[in-house]
Design an enzyme around this catalytic site. Structure first.
Site, PDB file in Angstrom:
ATOM      1  CB  CYS A   1      -0.899  -0.013   1.245  1.00  0.00           C
ATOM      2  SG  CYS A   1      -2.032   1.403   1.320  1.00  0.00           S
TER       3      CYS A   1
ATOM      4  CG  ASP B   1      -0.426   3.827   5.472  1.00  0.00           C
ATOM      5  OD1 ASP B   1      -1.613   3.897   5.831  1.00  0.00           O
ATOM      6  OD2 ASP B   1       0.535   4.204   6.173  1.00  0.00           O
TER       7      ASP B   1
ATOM      8  NE  ARG C   1      -0.132   4.508   8.982  1.00  0.00           N
ATOM      9  CZ  ARG C   1      -1.367   4.224   9.382  1.00  0.00           C
ATOM     10  NH1 ARG C   1      -1.677   4.345  10.656  1.00  0.00           N
ATOM     11  NH2 ARG C   1      -2.284   3.832   8.527  1.00  0.00           N
TER      12      ARG C   1
ATOM     13  CG  HIS D   1      -1.495  -1.099   6.019  1.00  0.00           C
ATOM     14  ND1 HIS D   1      -2.086  -0.125   6.793  1.00  0.00           N
ATOM     15  CD2 HIS D   1      -1.659  -0.672   4.734  1.00  0.00           C
ATOM     16  CE1 HIS D   1      -2.557   0.836   6.020  1.00  0.00           C
ATOM     17  NE2 HIS D   1      -2.317   0.534   4.769  1.00  0.00           N
TER      18      HIS D   1
ATOM     19  CB  CYS E   1      -5.700  -0.548   4.571  1.00  0.00           C
ATOM     20  SG  CYS E   1      -5.357   0.144   2.943  1.00  0.00           S
TER      21      CYS E   1
HETATM   22 CO    CO Z   1      -3.342   1.212   3.133  1.00  0.00          CO
END
Ligand code: CO
Length: 255
Positions: free
Chosen positions: A42, A44, A46, A98, A101
């Site tokens: 992803c 994302d 993090r 994750h 999400c």
């Molecule tokens: Co995500």
């Protein structure tokens, strides 16, 4: 006009620190890359592949998008996949989503007004199909996390169904597709079942609809290491007269 000078400053500090610790670092980096893993994750901020895997630059080839979705008409991911297999000779493909999400959360919401909702459509459709079952999970966090896991299982199946991977398996390349999920709350990766290693294994997989109804409990890497360690003990043959545990072999649930 902000020029983001602080990022250049950080870059210089980083490059100096790298060179101080390892004078040959950038000379090695300038050579041909030979990563062993393809990471499909992803976007994302993090969940950065190198950090969570503890790998240096050069060790993992990365593709990321919102909610780590595999659209089989996406030239971007298909090009990455082909390049990884054919030119970088990568044999481990890791689809890693994750928990928590935001993309999956959006797919479960009633908001359907942006380009991202087109992107998320495979998840939206799967959710609609099984809405009664999934909405029966009362806790919205648990429902979201469950959907994050299902999404990874779906994308593993999609990667395994691309002609690129099918052709690689027909040529007997040992491609392995791993479905993992990362916990942003504890920094740990969990495996969602064993890797897929062949056309036969792919074809033997339960359908994604069946998986929605019968989920796997994710197995953290720590737990897997424990299972593998204990597996060696199960092969232990007790000597005659050895009556610990009535001679029963230690039995553990397999992966
Ligand atoms: Co995500």
């Amino acid at each position: 006009m902000p020029m983001l000078d602080h990022l250049f400053d950080r870059n210089v500090a980083w490059a100096q620190a790298k060179t101080r610790d390892d004078p040959d670092y950038f000379r090695r980096m300038a050579e041909v890359q030979s990563p062993q893993y393809l990471w499909i994750g992803c976007s994302d901020s993090r969940v950065t592949a190198n950090d969570v895997l503890g790998l240096d630059p050069g060790q993992v080839f990365v593709h990321r998008n919102i909610a780590n979705i595999v659209h089989t008409s996406d030239m971007n991911i298909l090009s990455v996949l082909e390049f990884a297999i054919e030119h970088l000779h990568i044999r481990h493909i890791i689809v890693c989503g994750h928990y928590g999400c935001g993309g999956i959360e959006r797919a479960l919401s009633d908001e359907k007004s942006a380009l991202v909702d087109h992107w998320l459509q495979p998840i939206v459709m799967l959710y609609r199909k099984h809405r009664a079952h999934l909405d029966a999970i009362a806790d919205p966090v648990a429902r979201l996390d469950r959907m994050c896991e299902i999404n990874i299982e779906l994308q593993v199946r999609r990667i395994a169904s691309t002609p690129i991977v099918e052709q690689a398996w027909l040529r007997e390349l040992p491609i392995m597709i791993h479905g993992w999920i990362y916990g942003v709350h504890d920094g740990l990766m969990r495996a969602l079942g064993p890797p897929v290693r062949s056309l036969a294994e792919r074809d033997a997989m339960a359908s994604i609809d069946a998986r929605v109804l019968d989920p796997v409990e994710p197995e953290s890497m720590i737990r897997r290491h424990a299972i593998e360690a204990f597996a060696e003990i199960t092969s232990f043959e007790p000597a005659e007269g050895f009556d610990c545990c009535d001679g029963h072999a230690l039995k553990l649930e397999g992966p």
